[in-house]
Design an enzyme around this catalytic site. Sequence first.
Site, PDB file in Angstrom:
ATOM      1  N   GLY A  31     -29.964   4.710  28.962  1.00  0.00           N
ATOM      2  CA  GLY A  31     -28.776   5.134  28.220  1.00  0.00           C
ATOM      3  C   GLY A  31     -27.946   3.951  27.757  1.00  0.00           C
ATOM      4  O   GLY A  31     -28.444   2.828  27.676  1.00  0.00           O
ATOM      5  N   LEU A  33     -26.967   3.530  24.731  1.00  0.00           N
ATOM      6  CA  LEU A  33     -27.933   3.193  23.691  1.00  0.00           C
ATOM      7  C   LEU A  33     -27.344   2.313  22.593  1.00  0.00           C
ATOM      8  O   LEU A  33     -26.151   2.364  22.298  1.00  0.00           O
ATOM      9  CB  LEU A  33     -28.484   4.480  23.062  1.00  0.00           C
ATOM     10  CG  LEU A  33     -29.181   5.428  24.049  1.00  0.00           C
ATOM     11  CD1 LEU A  33     -29.703   6.669  23.308  1.00  0.00           C
ATOM     12  CD2 LEU A  33     -30.323   4.734  24.784  1.00  0.00           C
ATOM     13  N   GLY A  36     -31.407  -1.389  19.457  1.00  0.00           N
ATOM     14  CA  GLY A  36     -32.702  -1.746  20.063  1.00  0.00           C
ATOM     15  C   GLY A  36     -33.421  -0.499  20.549  1.00  0.00           C
ATOM     16  O   GLY A  36     -34.607  -0.280  20.249  1.00  0.00           O
ATOM     17  N   HIS A  37     -32.698   0.341  21.289  1.00  0.00           N
ATOM     18  CA  HIS A  37     -33.297   1.597  21.748  1.00  0.00           C
ATOM     19  C   HIS A  37     -33.701   2.469  20.555  1.00  0.00           C
ATOM     20  O   HIS A  37     -34.758   3.093  20.557  1.00  0.00           O
ATOM     21  CB  HIS A  37     -32.283   2.400  22.575  1.00  0.00           C
ATOM     22  CG  HIS A  37     -31.816   1.722  23.831  1.00  0.00           C
ATOM     23  ND1 HIS A  37     -30.532   1.265  23.996  1.00  0.00           N
ATOM     24  CD2 HIS A  37     -32.460   1.453  24.994  1.00  0.00           C
ATOM     25  CE1 HIS A  37     -30.404   0.754  25.204  1.00  0.00           C
ATOM     26  NE2 HIS A  37     -31.552   0.836  25.834  1.00  0.00           N
ATOM     27  N   GLN A  61     -34.002   0.379  41.111  1.00  0.00           N
ATOM     28  CA  GLN A  61     -34.297  -0.952  40.552  1.00  0.00           C
ATOM     29  C   GLN A  61     -33.073  -1.872  40.608  1.00  0.00           C
ATOM     30  O   GLN A  61     -33.113  -2.979  40.090  1.00  0.00           O
ATOM     31  CB  GLN A  61     -34.860  -0.840  39.133  1.00  0.00           C
ATOM     32  CG  GLN A  61     -33.860  -0.368  38.103  1.00  0.00           C
ATOM     33  CD  GLN A  61     -34.545   0.012  36.801  1.00  0.00           C
ATOM     34  OE1 GLN A  61     -35.357   0.932  36.749  1.00  0.00           O
ATOM     35  NE2 GLN A  61     -34.247  -0.705  35.734  1.00  0.00           N
ATOM     36  N   ARG A 187     -25.890  -4.331  28.488  1.00  0.00           N
ATOM     37  CA  ARG A 187     -24.999  -5.162  29.296  1.00  0.00           C
ATOM     38  C   ARG A 187     -24.111  -6.070  28.453  1.00  0.00           C
ATOM     39  O   ARG A 187     -23.167  -6.658  28.989  1.00  0.00           O
ATOM     40  CB  ARG A 187     -25.802  -5.989  30.299  1.00  0.00           C
ATOM     41  CG  ARG A 187     -26.408  -5.136  31.408  1.00  0.00           C
ATOM     42  CD  ARG A 187     -27.062  -5.957  32.506  1.00  0.00           C
ATOM     43  NE  ARG A 187     -27.364  -5.171  33.685  1.00  0.00           N
ATOM     44  CZ  ARG A 187     -28.570  -4.660  33.983  1.00  0.00           C
ATOM     45  NH1 ARG A 187     -29.591  -4.869  33.164  1.00  0.00           N
ATOM     46  NH2 ARG A 187     -28.752  -3.958  35.084  1.00  0.00           N
TER      47      ARG A 187
END
Length: 286
Positions: A31, A33, A36-37, A61, A187
């Site tokens: 998510g 988004l 790139g996604h 992770q 990020r």
Amino acid sequence: MIIFDNAADMRAWCREQHRAGKTIGFVPTMGALHEGHLSLMRAAAGGNDLAVASIFVNPTQFAPHEDFNKYPRTFDQDVAMCASAGVVAVYAPTARTMYAEDYSTFVTVGGVSEGLCGGSRPHFFRGVAAVVTKLFNAVEADHAYFGQKDAQQCAVIKRMVRDLDMAVQIVEMPIVREADGLAMSSRNRYLNAEERARALCLSRSLFAALDLMERGERDAETVKSAVREGMREVKIDYVELVDAETMRPVERVERPVLLAVAALLESARLIDNIKFNPAGHGGSQQ
Ligand code: AMP
């Protein structure tokens, strides 16, 4: 948009589509988004009859000290973006449905998961490989799309799919960048203006190194020190030049290589990379 929150319903829908002769392209995401996604989703929609995306921030992770709790969650906006990119179904399970209290199964992919991000985040790839296996068991896709942005992750997933005879075909897509070169990442929204400006040194150093290799430099140490020099403004986690398939460090650039970097800014850890093939001479600009 159809939204599924559990594996059984998601899988039943995929089987129904397959019985009707439709192919399915799948894009796993966490998510928050961005373009790139969306590039992966458009490729999934273009290359298959139906595109499915998953949105799941996977707790296994993240290490306890990492950003699981503060990871951006923008579900409603994400669903609208999925729809705009041609996705017809979203798989959005909850952590509770994904992980029983006594959940205990992980997937260890040897070799390619060592070094690079596997070195800095030892917990990371066993969590990724396990969750992607679970997602593949729910979304029975013909093709699954991953970004070169996470090049080692792509190598790990490709190796896992090959080694475990999974039926899905993995498609690796180029890195989508901001106009100034910064690789898009969920990020990036952690960065303040000053960090955002310094973050540019990652892509700038990688492209300068690509130029060096295109002009004939083949010594790995020379290439890596040029990158380290260019990244003086940030705390370097790693700068590595590895074989693009095995992820093992190389001393000379003689086969397709991956030049990968990770840096720690105050509010985010960022990664970026480029690939270069000395045979074709032209390095990919991704
Ligand atoms: P994430 O939501 O960060 O787990 O990423 C989901 C998928 O999108 C992964 O396959 C990533 O490699 C891919 N991705 C993330 N950022 C980019 C980007 N800037 N360009 C292309 N693919 C990306």
